[in-house]
Each structure stands twice: as structure tokens, then as C-alpha cells.
Design a protein around this motif. Structure first.
Motif, PDB file in Angstrom:
ATOM      1  N   PRO A   1       3.857  14.220 -14.114  1.00  0.00           N
ATOM      2  CA  PRO A   1       3.913  13.551 -15.291  1.00  0.00           C
ATOM      3  C   PRO A   1       4.730  12.498 -15.320  1.00  0.00           C
ATOM      4  CG  PRO A   1       4.797  15.869 -15.596  1.00  0.00           C
ATOM      5  CD  PRO A   1       4.850  15.551 -14.010  1.00  0.00           C
ATOM      6  N   GLU A   2       4.203  11.252 -15.951  1.00  0.00           N
ATOM      7  CA  GLU A   2       5.114  10.101 -15.916  1.00  0.00           C
ATOM      8  C   GLU A   2       5.914   9.909 -17.282  1.00  0.00           C
ATOM      9  OE1 GLU A   2       3.093   6.202 -15.259  1.00  0.00           O
ATOM     10  OE2 GLU A   2       1.293   7.610 -14.422  1.00  0.00           O
ATOM     11  N   VAL A   3       7.308   9.256 -16.942  1.00  0.00           N
ATOM     12  CA  VAL A   3       8.089   9.139 -18.094  1.00  0.00           C
ATOM     13  C   VAL A   3       8.599   7.580 -18.060  1.00  0.00           C
ATOM     14  CG1 VAL A   3      10.279   9.785 -19.004  1.00  0.00           C
ATOM     15  CG2 VAL A   3       9.048  11.516 -17.448  1.00  0.00           C
TER      16      VAL A   3
ATOM     17  N   ILE B   1       8.133   4.647  -9.964  1.00  0.00           N
ATOM     18  CA  ILE B   1       6.734   4.221  -9.870  1.00  0.00           C
ATOM     19  C   ILE B   1       6.883   2.584  -9.839  1.00  0.00           C
ATOM     20  CG2 ILE B   1       4.612   3.754 -11.169  1.00  0.00           C
ATOM     21  CD1 ILE B   1       4.243   6.580  -9.517  1.00  0.00           C
ATOM     22  N   GLU B   2       7.772   2.115 -10.787  1.00  0.00           N
ATOM     23  CA  GLU B   2       7.904   0.613 -11.095  1.00  0.00           C
ATOM     24  C   GLU B   2       9.229   0.409 -11.964  1.00  0.00           C
ATOM     25  OE1 GLU B   2       5.284  -1.276 -13.527  1.00  0.00           O
ATOM     26  OE2 GLU B   2       5.223   0.237 -15.206  1.00  0.00           O
ATOM     27  N   TYR B   3       9.672  -0.699 -11.609  1.00  0.00           N
ATOM     28  CA  TYR B   3      10.884  -1.183 -12.612  1.00  0.00           C
ATOM     29  C   TYR B   3      10.033  -2.317 -13.303  1.00  0.00           C
ATOM     30  CZ  TYR B   3      14.345   0.541  -9.112  1.00  0.00           C
ATOM     31  OH  TYR B   3      15.226   1.229  -8.211  1.00  0.00           O
TER      32      TYR B   3
ATOM     33  N   ILE C   1       0.878  -1.232  -0.041  1.00  0.00           N
ATOM     34  CA  ILE C   1       0.059   0.066  -0.275  1.00  0.00           C
ATOM     35  C   ILE C   1       0.909   1.167  -0.050  1.00  0.00           C
ATOM     36  CG2 ILE C   1      -1.690   1.402   1.287  1.00  0.00           C
ATOM     37  CD1 ILE C   1      -2.909  -1.421   2.196  1.00  0.00           C
ATOM     38  N   GLU C   2       0.917   2.215  -0.999  1.00  0.00           N
ATOM     39  CA  GLU C   2       1.819   2.990  -1.279  1.00  0.00           C
ATOM     40  C   GLU C   2       1.216   4.526  -1.229  1.00  0.00           C
ATOM     41  OE1 GLU C   2       4.496   1.766  -4.260  1.00  0.00           O
ATOM     42  OE2 GLU C   2       3.706   3.265  -5.777  1.00  0.00           O
ATOM     43  N   GLU C   3       2.018   5.632  -1.077  1.00  0.00           N
ATOM     44  CA  GLU C   3       1.670   6.927  -1.176  1.00  0.00           C
ATOM     45  C   GLU C   3       1.376   7.082  -2.629  1.00  0.00           C
ATOM     46  OE1 GLU C   3       4.204  10.954  -0.781  1.00  0.00           O
ATOM     47  OE2 GLU C   3       5.166   8.931  -0.903  1.00  0.00           O
ATOM     48  N   PHE C   4       0.253   7.905  -2.991  1.00  0.00           N
ATOM     49  CA  PHE C   4      -0.296   8.539  -4.237  1.00  0.00           C
ATOM     50  C   PHE C   4       0.575   9.659  -4.541  1.00  0.00           C
ATOM     51  CE2 PHE C   4      -3.008  11.448  -6.562  1.00  0.00           C
ATOM     52  CZ  PHE C   4      -3.460  10.574  -7.709  1.00  0.00           C
ATOM     53  N   LEU C   5       1.246   9.387  -5.845  1.00  0.00           N
ATOM     54  CA  LEU C   5       2.087  10.397  -6.154  1.00  0.00           C
ATOM     55  C   LEU C   5       1.557  10.996  -7.421  1.00  0.00           C
ATOM     56  CD1 LEU C   5       5.592   8.663  -6.309  1.00  0.00           C
ATOM     57  CD2 LEU C   5       4.772  10.106  -4.513  1.00  0.00           C
ATOM     58  N   GLU C   6       1.752  12.367  -7.638  1.00  0.00           N
ATOM     59  CA  GLU C   6       1.399  13.045  -8.876  1.00  0.00           C
ATOM     60  C   GLU C   6       2.619  13.848  -9.591  1.00  0.00           C
ATOM     61  OE1 GLU C   6      -2.682  15.135  -7.855  1.00  0.00           O
ATOM     62  OE2 GLU C   6      -1.568  15.209  -6.003  1.00  0.00           O
TER      63      GLU C   6
HETATM   64  P1  AMP Z   1       2.396   0.168 -12.421  1.00  0.00           P
HETATM   65  O1  AMP Z   1       1.651  -1.350 -13.025  1.00  0.00           O
HETATM   66  O2  AMP Z   1       2.993  -0.246 -11.508  1.00  0.00           O
HETATM   67  O3  AMP Z   1       2.930   0.640 -13.637  1.00  0.00           O
HETATM   68  O4  AMP Z   1       1.204   1.027 -12.211  1.00  0.00           O
HETATM   69  C1  AMP Z   1       0.166   1.393 -13.207  1.00  0.00           C
HETATM   70  C2  AMP Z   1      -0.053   2.774 -13.182  1.00  0.00           C
HETATM   71  O5  AMP Z   1      -0.635   3.163 -11.933  1.00  0.00           O
HETATM   72  C3  AMP Z   1       1.214   3.987 -13.399  1.00  0.00           C
HETATM   73  O6  AMP Z   1       1.344   3.945 -14.488  1.00  0.00           O
HETATM   74  C4  AMP Z   1       0.765   4.977 -12.733  1.00  0.00           C
HETATM   75  O7  AMP Z   1      -0.107   5.931 -13.672  1.00  0.00           O
HETATM   76  C5  AMP Z   1      -0.301   4.509 -11.593  1.00  0.00           C
HETATM   77  N1  AMP Z   1       0.644   4.388 -10.244  1.00  0.00           N
HETATM   78  C6  AMP Z   1       1.053   3.535  -9.832  1.00  0.00           C
HETATM   79  N2  AMP Z   1       1.759   3.872  -8.755  1.00  0.00           N
HETATM   80  C7  AMP Z   1       1.397   4.761  -8.331  1.00  0.00           C
HETATM   81  C8  AMP Z   1       1.581   6.105  -7.119  1.00  0.00           C
HETATM   82  N3  AMP Z   1       2.335   5.731  -6.185  1.00  0.00           N
HETATM   83  N4  AMP Z   1       1.079   7.063  -7.227  1.00  0.00           N
HETATM   84  C9  AMP Z   1       0.122   7.486  -8.489  1.00  0.00           C
HETATM   85  N5  AMP Z   1      -0.016   6.721  -9.319  1.00  0.00           N
HETATM   86  C10 AMP Z   1       0.440   5.434  -9.286  1.00  0.00           C
END
Ligand code: AMP
Ligand code: GLY
Length: 423
Positions: free
Chosen positions: A191-193, A282-284, A184-189
Motif C-alpha cells: 500500500p502507498e501512503v 518511493i519519492e520525496y 532504473i529501480e526495483e519494483f516494490l509492492e
Molecule cells: P512518482 O512520480 O515517483 O510518485 O511515481 C509515480 C507512481 O509510480 C508512484 O506513486 C508509485 O505508484 C509508482 N512507483 C514509483 N516507484 C515505484 C517502485 N519502485 N515500485 C513500484 N511502484 C513505483
């Protein structure tokens, strides 16, 4: 050389087309490939996770080099199995692929090595997770630990939604064992790259940055999908941000994996969010992204096979990774109804003149005809000096392709066009 590419989507088609630019490559097998890939490679009906069969096939065919594109065979250890019979591979070993295979692993790695990411808690007990959600800040993000076909993440805007997601993962086992543990993680805001980088475990060389469009509908509405289109470069990813990412995220991740005895080689995908407190992970992913690859590889000037083999041989430091100037845009044409349910089996017609721009993802050959067979059917990529030009060219080509029930977003690249330097 005889090359094997494991996988069968648009990403694999893009990899195969790029590999074939190298004159040394005379045979490419795709396992299992698809009806569109069959134009460019010999498709063999062996599934990407059928490890023993893949090893057997590779030995029989004397494969010189194997490229493992999807996440699941990497997480299952296909690279280890092929290396055991002396077939060199592009992709990480099983003990390094865990960086994608387990979110608990990757979050703990980032915490241990101070790599910026959203703050989080891990739960293996559902009652404790539900109790935590009584007071956690909302919105919040629930993630299943293991692979979940890209569906394991819920952004919850109410406590009820958050609790429902936890119950679906831990009680209803919506993602099988992948949901035994959750983050369970913090919601971030921000642009995504997406940044895809070659690494041999010592040095890391990023390719051009890109922007995915994950939602199914225009203006980022609708359900999350595997990705409905991409553009590259990502205008938010300035040289200044690239340097910060190299110093605070890319090299620290490579070093951390080494320290853990899990040296990563292959393509490491950094899913980043540019927050007001700096770039965060956000993810690897332990592989090329799909459909990021369909814009990143067309903009790669350097030879792909040489770059891949350098990650295997540990010679990436001495290998130049050159990126072309210009912009790329890929529009995904899907079956209407994707990602939920959709009809398939419709004939696809693609004008011969645009074949080079098309990467086929979900299509099968039947009696010489190409028929839709998946949610994401194909991607259409164009390159131009300007992003506007690349978008325009791709949509012009899309309009010349036809199949019944075709669906695509009309706004791929519009957010990037409006970007004003990351603000
Ligand atoms: P993922 O499967 O980890 O790529 O997550 C799918 C999408 O969820 C990501 O591309 C983000 O748009 C969104 N997301 C994942 N983690 C977060 C977070 N901590 N805060 C805000 N959006 C997130
Ligand atoms: N496009 C996101 C991924 O490949 O996971």
C-alpha cells in the motif's frame, strides 16, 4: 498581514482558505491563482516561475510572508531570491529543493544514509541502460532524473516496455534535460501512503497521513494522473508504522540533508510504500502534495500560518501541530479526456451552500462566469466521523456541481474502506 501564495491549483486554494482562518491575515495575493481562487484572494497574472517579476511585485506590495507551493519555482530558487530582499518564505531553498528536483540526488542520499528505498542504478549512457535491462528483474521502474510534470515514471512489465521508456527519455528527449540521466529501480509492492510533514530543519512534525488515487479510472485502471482524489487518514498507516517511519525515514532524512549542507525547511512530502520488508521511500516532494493538501489541511486543527512561520523561524519544536479527529475525502472533478486531451471553456455551476467544500484547480473567470480551463477542474472535500460518511458527503456534493464534459472516479476511498490494518 500581507501574504503571497505562489501557484494556482486546488492545493493553493486549500492553502489560501486555511491561511484566511487566521485573523491576522488581511490580504492574500495569489500568483497567478485561478478563476475560483479569485473569490478568496487577489489574483495577479504573474506565472509561478517568473522569479524576477515575483520579487519585484513582493517588494512593491511589502509582502510580509510568501508561501511557495509548486515544485518548479522552489527548484528554480524562488525562496533564495525572495530571502535576498528580506521577504521570509515558506518552502525550501534551492539547494534543498533538489530532494525533489533530482531523483539521482535523492536516491544517492538515501543510499548514503541508509534510508530504506528501492534498490537502483543510475545511467547517463543509454547503451549501458539498455544493456542493464537485458538481465534486470522484471517488472522494473524507469525514472527520469528531473521534474517531468509527474509523467517521468514508467512501471515496465516487459523488457521491451522498459527499453522503450529508456529510449523515450534519453534518445527522444521526451522530458527534455530531465531525462539526461535516469534511474532504473526495483519494483516494490504494498500500500502507498503520503505523509506531509512540517520541518524547520531540526525537528519534523507530520500532518495526518493520506492516500492518493493516481490512476484516471475506477479500480486503479487507466493512465497515471496528478491525482483523482484523496482520503485521510490512510488506514494502512498505523501508529506502529508511523513510529518506524519517524525513526528510519523522517528524522534520518532531515539529518542527512543537514549533513549535506542542504537544510530543508517547509513541507517535506514522503511518498511511502509499505512493503513486507517495512516502509520504503518511493519519492520525496519538496512541497505540499496535490490533491493530498485538500484532505490534510481541512483536518489540521492548528493555525496554518503559525505552523508555516515556525518552519521559517526554526521554532517548530515549540509549536503544537494538532490534527482534528475524523476522516476527509476529496473527489476530483476533471475534464473528460484528462490526462491526455480534453475540451475546455464550459461554464461551471457550484451551489453557494457548498462553496466551503470546493477547491478550484482549473477554471478561469470570463465576464463573471467560471469556465473550465484545465484537466483537473476542482476538488470537493468533506469531513465526517467515519470514512464512509466523508465519501458519501463528497459524492452528494459532486452531484450538485455541473459542467459539460465533467468526469470523476466513482470509487475514491473504496480501497481505504477495505483496508484491514495493513495486510
Ligand atoms: P512518482 O512520480 O515517483 O510518485 O511515481 C509515480 C507512481 O509510480 C508512484 O506513486 C508509485 O505508484 C509508482 N512507483 C514509483 N516507484 C515505484 C517502485 N519502485 N515500485 C513500484 N511502484 C513505483
Ligand atoms: N499527489 C502527488 C503529488 O503531489 O506529487
Amino acid at each position: 498581514m500581507k501574504i503571497l501564495v505562489v501557484g494556482g491549483g486546488g492545493r493553493e486554494h486549500a492553502i489560501i482558505k486555511k491561511l484566511k482562518e487566521n485573523k491576522e491575515v488581511n490580504t492574500v495575493f495569489a500568483l497567478p491563482g485561478n478563476g475560483g481562487i479569485a473569490k478568496d484572494a487577489t489574483c495577479v497574472p504573474i506565472g509561478a516561475c517568473e522569479i524576477e517579476k515575483i520579487v519585484e511585485f513582493s517588494k512593491k506590495e511589502n509582502i510580509d510572508y510568501a508561501v511557495i507551493a509548486p515544485d518548479d519555482p522552489l527548484v528554480l530558487g524562488l525562496v533564495d531570491a525572495l530571502e535576498e530582499v528580506n521577504i521570509p518564505c515558506f518552502g525550501p531553498n534551492k539547494n534543498a529543493a533538489i530532494i525533489e528536483g533530482s531523483k539521482v540526488f535523492s536516491k544517492n542520499l538515501m543510499k548514503k544514509y541508509n534510508i530504506p528505498t528501492a534498490s537502483y542504478e543510475v545511467f547517463c549512457d543509454m547503451e549501458k541502460a539498455l544493456e542493464f535491462l537485458d538481465t534486470a528483474p522484471i517488472p522494473t521502474v524507469i525514472k527520469a532524473d528531473g521534474l517531468a510534470l509527474g509523467k517521468g515514471v514508467t512501471i515496465a512489465f516487459t523488457r521491451e516496455e522498459a527499453k522503450k521508456a529508456v529510449k523515450e527519455a534519453m534518445e527522444d528527449k521526451k522530458f527534455g534535460k530531465s531525462g539526461d540521466n535516469i534511474v532504473i529501480e526495483e519494483f516494490l509492492e504494498g500500500p502507498e501512503v503520503s505523509v506531509l510533514a512540517f520541518t524547520d530543519g531540526t525537528c519534523v512534525k507530520p500532518m495526518v497521513s493520506s492516500m492518493d488515487h493516481k490512476r484516471s479510472g475506477d479500480n486503479d485502471t487507466g493512465l497515471n494522473t496528478g491525482g483523482m482524489g484523496t482520503v485521510a487518514p490512510n488506514p494502512y498507516y498505523t501508529d506502529e508504522i508511523a513510529k518506524i517511519c519517524m525513526d528510519t525515514i523522517f528524522m534520518p532524512t532531515i539529518n542527512a540533508m543537514n549533513k549535506e549542507g542542504r537544510t530543508f525547511k517547509g513541507c517535506l512530502y514522503f511518498g511511502l510504500m509499505l512493503t513486507k520488508n517495512g516502509p520504503k521511500v518511493i519519492e520525496y516532494n519538496c512541497r505540499f502534495g496535490d490533491p493530498e493538501t485538500q484532505v490534510v489541511l481541512p483536518l489540521l486543527e492548528s493555525d496554518l500560518l503559525t505552523a508555516m512561520m515556525a518552519t521559517t523561524n526554526g521554532t517548530l519544536k515549540d509549536t503544537e501541530i494538532k490534527i482534528k479527529k475524523g476522516n476527509a475525502c476529496c473527489v476530483i472533478m476533471a475534464s473528460d479526456g484528462y490526462p491526455v486531451s480534453y475540451k475546455k471553456g464550459f461554464e461551471i455551476t457550484i451551489p453557494e451552500s457548498i462553496n466551503d467544500s470546493v477547491y478550484v484547480a482549473g477554471a478561469a473567470l470570463k465576464e463573471g462566469k467560471l469556465l473550465t480551463s484545465g484537466g483537473r477542474v476542482l476538488g470537493v472535500t468533506s469531513i465526517d466521523d467515519t470514512l464512509e460518511g466523508a465519501i458519501k458527503k463528497s459524492y452528494e456534493k459532486v452531484k450538485t456541481i455541473s459542467f459539460e464534459n465533467a468526469y470523476y472516479r466513482n470509487d475514491i476511498g473504496q480501497r481505504a474502506l477495505k483496508a484491514d490494518g495493513g495486510k
